[in-house]
Design a protein around this motif. Structure first.
Motif, PDB file in Angstrom:
ATOM      1  N   ARG A 102      41.527  12.317  66.206  1.00 44.46           N
ATOM      2  CA  ARG A 102      41.769  13.634  66.271  1.00 44.46           C
ATOM      3  C   ARG A 102      43.164  14.111  67.068  1.00 44.46           C
ATOM      4  O   ARG A 102      43.664  13.048  67.655  1.00 44.46           O
ATOM      5  CB  ARG A 102      40.799  14.282  67.052  1.00 44.46           C
ATOM      6  CG  ARG A 102      39.379  14.205  66.511  1.00 44.46           C
ATOM      7  CD  ARG A 102      38.297  14.798  67.093  1.00 44.46           C
ATOM      8  NE  ARG A 102      37.150  14.607  66.743  1.00 44.46           N
ATOM      9  CZ  ARG A 102      35.960  15.235  67.205  1.00 44.46           C
ATOM     10  NH1 ARG A 102      35.919  16.224  68.052  1.00 44.46           N
ATOM     11  NH2 ARG A 102      34.790  15.086  66.610  1.00 44.46           N
ATOM     12  N   ARG A 157      41.574  17.140  62.719  1.00 42.73           N
ATOM     13  CA  ARG A 157      40.778  15.832  62.440  1.00 42.73           C
ATOM     14  C   ARG A 157      41.245  15.235  61.237  1.00 42.73           C
ATOM     15  O   ARG A 157      41.320  15.850  60.132  1.00 42.73           O
ATOM     16  CB  ARG A 157      39.031  16.328  62.457  1.00 42.73           C
ATOM     17  CG  ARG A 157      38.530  16.925  63.532  1.00 42.73           C
ATOM     18  CD  ARG A 157      37.710  18.127  63.202  1.00 42.73           C
ATOM     19  NE  ARG A 157      37.380  18.847  64.272  1.00 42.73           N
ATOM     20  CZ  ARG A 157      36.369  18.552  65.206  1.00 42.73           C
ATOM     21  NH1 ARG A 157      35.552  17.721  64.555  1.00 42.73           N
ATOM     22  NH2 ARG A 157      36.196  19.468  66.306  1.00 42.73           N
ATOM     23  N   GLU A 190      40.899  20.925  67.295  1.00 42.49           N
ATOM     24  CA  GLU A 190      41.680  19.675  67.298  1.00 42.49           C
ATOM     25  C   GLU A 190      41.803  19.581  65.866  1.00 42.49           C
ATOM     26  O   GLU A 190      40.924  19.868  64.932  1.00 42.49           O
ATOM     27  CB  GLU A 190      40.794  18.388  67.472  1.00 42.49           C
ATOM     28  CG  GLU A 190      40.577  18.318  69.090  1.00 42.49           C
ATOM     29  CD  GLU A 190      39.372  17.835  69.403  1.00 42.49           C
ATOM     30  OE1 GLU A 190      38.397  17.900  68.736  1.00 42.49           O
ATOM     31  OE2 GLU A 190      39.203  17.205  70.529  1.00 42.49           O
TER      32      GLU A 190
END
Lengths: 335, 737
Positions: A283, A271, A269
């Motif tokens: 995220r 962030r 992901e």
């Protein structure tokens, strides 16, 4: 807004870059090809063919005239952005891990890999901004990193210093005029490689990402850690957003471990952290491999990420992104 | 840290080893050399006989001595004194040292006749302790240590905010924390390597148990000091009695206790045993047992069936007075505490017994005044006899109630927490043994004659069942036929049951409330105070649902339908949550919070915990690498009387107002601090940025101040081109005429 998926590469992305105007994205991947894309709709503008090995790095000069690339075929190449013409090839003994233009676009820096008896070096060439001109073969500067190999490097404001991140987690500073070593600081955990170094718009500070699962905001002059952002996964890249005070971090489990784990566990992901308060804000999911690079639009209106999964995802920020403010920020803004 | 080679101290030449007095060390670490006399014993206390009678005495003695081993030929030496009489002792040599040990163990203190009692000791022991000066001739009274005030073991209950404690085990660290709801838990104590395998609370929360290769340790008090230590090398599991008076330790490996492997506080008695039952107050073992090997059986295809070990093997009655162990298929042995003797000196023979459970509370049966404890057991069909479920009263060993059952393939016994009901979940097969169904046989223990109510409306197999604690409602989960060779586990259905409303406070018949189909749920966790229940999916790869139910939901009056008027429940799904990788669920002892844990004991995906309130609202989530355990500290039963509790319940609104104010005040302070910190950070940042911009101005950095824009030389000749693009979207032709 829905991200735009750029699926022109056949192998893992290694670096993505916006040009100074933010209308074009350049991407390089292990499939030997450089691609240029329109950032607003994801249409492919063109490709640059010539490299004989995996590409590690790309940079475009501030006027979007020249493009520099480096890769595992031990060459650093200069291209004309508009025509895709190969202007110059510099040969080395080992592969090129990072290239970067100076803020004025008249110098080009390259970081070479350490291998088979060759030490890692940082080389600098003077660049003639005219595409028609002959480029020099002569290195204006050559810094040998004999203690720990350099993994990333770049020019500070006004091309005053060269800052490099090293394999042992340290960051060091050189005078960019004469190559004199100034000092270095252990910014990250020892023996945790610095994987990325990206500049703030005015290059008075930068952000480093590391395998030690943290990203650090560091001042250029003193190499002082201003802020620290800790995550739960090794980081490959970190970027500072203009307009809003955020940073974007990308990473995920090491590519070699990915096949044994689910996408969820891999933590693939992007962030978002607040740059000043060091708190996680959100995220963005989507990649199904680690994020190898994140780049931010120079106007701060969007970002793109290149993943081990072979895709570039281009995101344009929604209104909510710009509206979000901490209470104290709002106070400050209303002053 | 070990000193490196270079740093080693240089040898002092003046040092003289012979100057040092080593006697104390030699004494302390004296090594017992193998003397070759281990097979010898000394028999004492024999009658004194003249020489003529000596062979007779030896013959008589040999009969006894050979009962434990083989005495060597001519292995008995009985010396004579000057009067040609024996001295009353003899030296005996066995074939092997192990036999000598057995002789000491079994023959020491056996009477020969009215006057003479045999004393058997090892020759080496006589040599060691019997020598002059080894044992003081004078009696010294043992020194009694002055009384030392111990820490209050229940001080945690006096917390001003009535918070609960929990123990968390992650990596190698074990810590005890106060629950702070959405904020980070407050550390009480945090230690590295506190335990080697896992931690466990005692049932009333007094002690924290840590497991070590050498044994079990109990910790407690305000300073978390060690309260007791139970040496049991290789211990695997522990179990407490309900009132924390006794503890059972078990190791899969038989204990080895002998002279060369001494274990503190254990004697030769414990050699070869697997279980030890200890008295917690004294720290001494009460009795030890070996594991009973269950004869391995084979299933229909001739494959050996893997027996699951039953734990706890020794089951405690609710008042710590009895502990019992079942020998599967044969009998149940009930031992009386604190002497640990077999009740009435014999086990209760129950042919075919498969399982038994004690009532979790002292039962109150209608018309029974005398003290009793109950346990429930079942036996399968044996020959032409039907399967049976029975309740037995202890100490009378009287069977209070039995019930015959047919076509039984398995049964599970579920007591309600107050021992008011016991539900026997009977898995029955059809005559062809092809299809399965489940009956619930509910024994109403408190009612006269223990009537049994049967719930047989369930078509599928029940995989889980749970009574409401202190209540009379229950939840069960059923599943359909499991299709063979299917990777996906079958869907399950969750059913809720409660008694009908009946006149005069009696408990009516059990009625089905509602069934929720097409679920993956497999676990039921009631709040310890009843009313609320979490139905969850554990140990699944695909699903991680947590459903929070309320059985006393207050619906608006006009919304009630007629059917539910007759029931003693109002079912409502309050919330649904998901916790990826959840493996354990723990209600806090007050029923206010639920912690769900993804434990590294089970898998390594997103280990950590979530904290919910009883309504299912997520308060906090934390990912911690190698997170293993989170267990709430249990609370002892309340000391308030029923009336006092009712009084509190009545005034709850007034109290809760006060608590809300306290919470708000606390939150405001915390918020203010956070805001202050942020304001400071922001101002610091802005000041630093200003300094940097000033620095750039001083340096004359045009490009950077201009946002990185580099002016092209040709920029002066910018030509503006206006392009007009016309796009025809639609064209229609019409004929006018």
């Amino acid at each position: 807004m829905r991200p735009i998926l750029l699926s022109g590469h056949e192998r893992a992305l290694t670096q993505v870059k916006y040009n100074a105007d933010g209308d074009i994205i350049f991407s390089v991947s292990k499939d030997h090809v450089v691609c240029a894309w329109f950032s607003h709709n994801g249409e492919r503008l063109g490709t640059y063919h010539g490299h004989q090995g995996a590409l590690w790095t790309v940079d475009v000069d501030p006027t979007s005239t020249l493009l520099a690339t480096g890769g595992a075929d031990n060459t650093m190449r200069l291209w004309e952005v508009k025509t895709g013409k190969l202007l110059k090839t510099w040969d080395f003994a080992t592969s090129i891990k990072r290239v970067e233009f100076s803020p004025d676009g008249r110098q080009l820096l390259g970081v070479t890999e350490k291998r088979s008896g060759h030490l890692s070096t940082i080389v600098v060439y003077e660049i003639n901004p005219d595409p028609a001109a002959e480029q020099t073969n002569e290195q204006s500067l050559r810094i040998v990193c004999d203690e720990s190999k350099a993994t990333v490097a770049g020019f500070s404001y006004m091309g005053k210093y060269i800052i490099a991140g090293h394999e042992d987690g340290s960051v060091s500073q050189w005078d960019a005029k004469d190559g004199e070593y100034m000092f270095s600081e252990q910014i990250h955990e020892p023996d945790m490689q610095v994987t990325d170094l990206q500049w703030a718009p005015d290059r008075t500070y930068f952000i480093t990402a590391s395998k030690d699962k943290t990203a650090k905001l560091v001042s250029t002059n003193e190499l002082r850690v201003l802020k620290s952002y800790s995550t739960d996964t090794p980081l490959n890249s970190a970027a500072i957003t203009p307009v809003k005070d955020y940073v974007i971090l990308g990473g995920g489990q090491a590519a070699m471990d990915v096949t044994t784990t689910s996408a969820r566990q891999g933590k693939f992901e992007a962030r978002f952290y607040h740059k000043i308060f060091q708190e996680e804000i959100g995220r963005v999911r989507g990649h199904f491999g680690p994020l190898n690079y994140v780049a931010v639009h120079p106007r701060g209106t969007g970002y793109c990420s290149g993943g081990e999964d072979g895709y570039v995802r281009v995101h344009h920020f929604d209104k909510a992104y710009f509206d979000f403010m901490y209470e104290v920020e709002r106070e400050q803004a209303n002053l | 840290m070990a000193p490196s080679y270079e740093n080693l101290p240089i040898d002092d030449d003046d040092f003289d080893e012979s100057q040092i007095d080593f006697t104390d060390l030699e004494e302390q670490y004296q090594v017992r050399l193998d003397e070759g006399l281990d097979a010898f014993v000394v028999v004492d206390g024999l009658p004194i006989v003249p020489d003529d009678n000596r062979p007779k005495l030896i013959k008589f003695l040999l009969r006894k001595l050979n009962s434990v081993g083989k005495v060597k030929d001519d292995g008995v030496f009985m010396p004579l004194n000057d009067d040609n009489k024996t001295e009353g002792y003899a030296f005996v040599e066995y074939n092997a040292p192990s036999e000598a040990i057995q002789a000491v163990k079994q023959l020491h203190g056996t009477p020969l006749d009215k006057k003479h009692t045999m004393a058997v000791n090892k020759l080496t022991d006589i040599d060691r302790y019997g020598r002059e000066g080894r044992i003081d001739e004078e009696y010294h009274a043992p020194q009694i240590e002055p009384f030392q005030q111990k820490e209050h073991l229940r001080s945690w209950l006096g917390d001003v905010e009535a918070r609960d404690q929990m123990v968390m085990f992650h990596g190698d660290k074990v810590g005890v924390f106060w629950n702070e709801k959405e904020d980070a838990p407050e550390v009480v104590v945090d230690r590295d390597n506190w335990t080697e395998s896992f931690v466990q609370w005692s049932p009333q929360g007094t002690y924290l148990t840590s497991m070590h290769a050498q044994g079990v340790q109990l910790w407690g008090g305000k300073a978390w000091s060690r309260q007791k230590r139970f040496a049991h090398p290789g211990v695997n599991l522990v179990d407490f009695s309900p009132s924390e008076k006794y503890i059972t330790t078990w190791s899969h490996r038989p204990l080895q206790v002998d002279e060369n492997h001494p274990v503190p506080s254990l004697s030769l008695e414990e050699d070869g045993k697997n279980y030890i039952i200890w008295d917690i107050a004294t720290g001494k073992p009460l009795r030890s047992f070996t594991t009973i090997d269950v004869p391995s059986t084979t299933d229909a295809e001739g494959q050996p069936v893997k027996k699951k070990m039953q734990w706890p093997t020794f089951k405690w009655s609710s008042d710590d007075k009895y502990v019992a162990r079942m020998i599967q298929g044969q009998s149940i042995s009930v031992y009386e505490l604190p002497r640990m003797n077999l009740l009435d000196k014999s086990s209760v023979k129950i042919e075919g017994v498969m399982d038994f459970e004690w009532a979790p509370a002292t039962p109150r049966r209608d018309g029974v005044k005398s003290y009793e404890q109950l346990f429930c057991y079942w036996t399968p069909e044996l020959g032409s006899n039907p399967a049976k479920v029975a309740l037995m009263s202890i100490p009378s060993k009287e069977v209070v109630r039995t019930r015959n059952l047919f076509n039984v393939s398995d049964a599970k016994l579920h007591w309600q927490s107050e021992a008011a009901y016991v539900c026997v979940k009977v898995d029955r097969h059809s005559k062809s043994k092809k299809s399965m169904a489940t009956n619930l046989e509910i024994f109403r223990v408190r009612e006269k004659g223990v009537p049994v109510e049967v719930v047989d409306s369930i078509k599928d197999t029940v995989i889980n069942f749970a009574w409401e604690p202190k209540g009379n409602r229950f939840v069960l989960i059923t599943t359909g036929e499991i299709p063979t060779q299917s990777a996906v586990p079958p869907k399950t259905a969750v059913s809720f049951f409660c008694p009908e409303k009946a006149k005069g406070g009696a408990v009516g018949n059990f009625r089905h409330i509602r069934t929720i189909d097409k679920k993956n749920s497999n676990a039921i966790y009631w709040s310890p105070k009843g009313r609320f229940v979490v139905v969850a999916t554990l140990q699944s790869q695909q699903s991680f649902d947590l459903d929070f139910w309320d059985l006393n939901f207050e619906k608006p009056k006009d919304d009630k339908d007629d059917k539910e008027k007759e029931l003693t429940a109002n079912l409502q799904l309050m919330s649904t949550a998901e916790h990826y990788g959840v493996s354990d669920i723990e209600w806090d002892p007050t029923g206010r919070y639920v912690a769900t844990v993804a434990s590294a004991f089970r898998h390594h995906m997103e280990n950590g915990y979530h904290l919910y309130d009883f309504k299912g609202q997520l308060l906090r989530e934390e990912h911690i690498d190698r997170f293993k355990q989170l267990i709430w500290r249990p609370r002892p039963p309340t000391l308030l009387s029923k009336e006092e509790q009712a009084e509190i319940r009545k005034n709850l609104r007034n109290y809760s107002k006060l608590f809300d104010e306290q919470d708000l005040a606390k939150k405001n302070t915390a918020n203010r601090q956070v805001v202050e910190l942020r304001r400071r950070l922001l101002l610091e940042w802005l000041a630093w940025r200003e300094a940097q911009v000033q620095m750039l101005k001083d340096e004359g950095a045009e490009i950077e101040l201009n946002g990185g824009v580099v002016h092209k030389e040709a920029e002066d000749e910018v030509e503006e081109v206006e392009e007009i693009v016309e796009e025809i979207i639609e064209e229609t032709e019409e004929v006018i005429g």
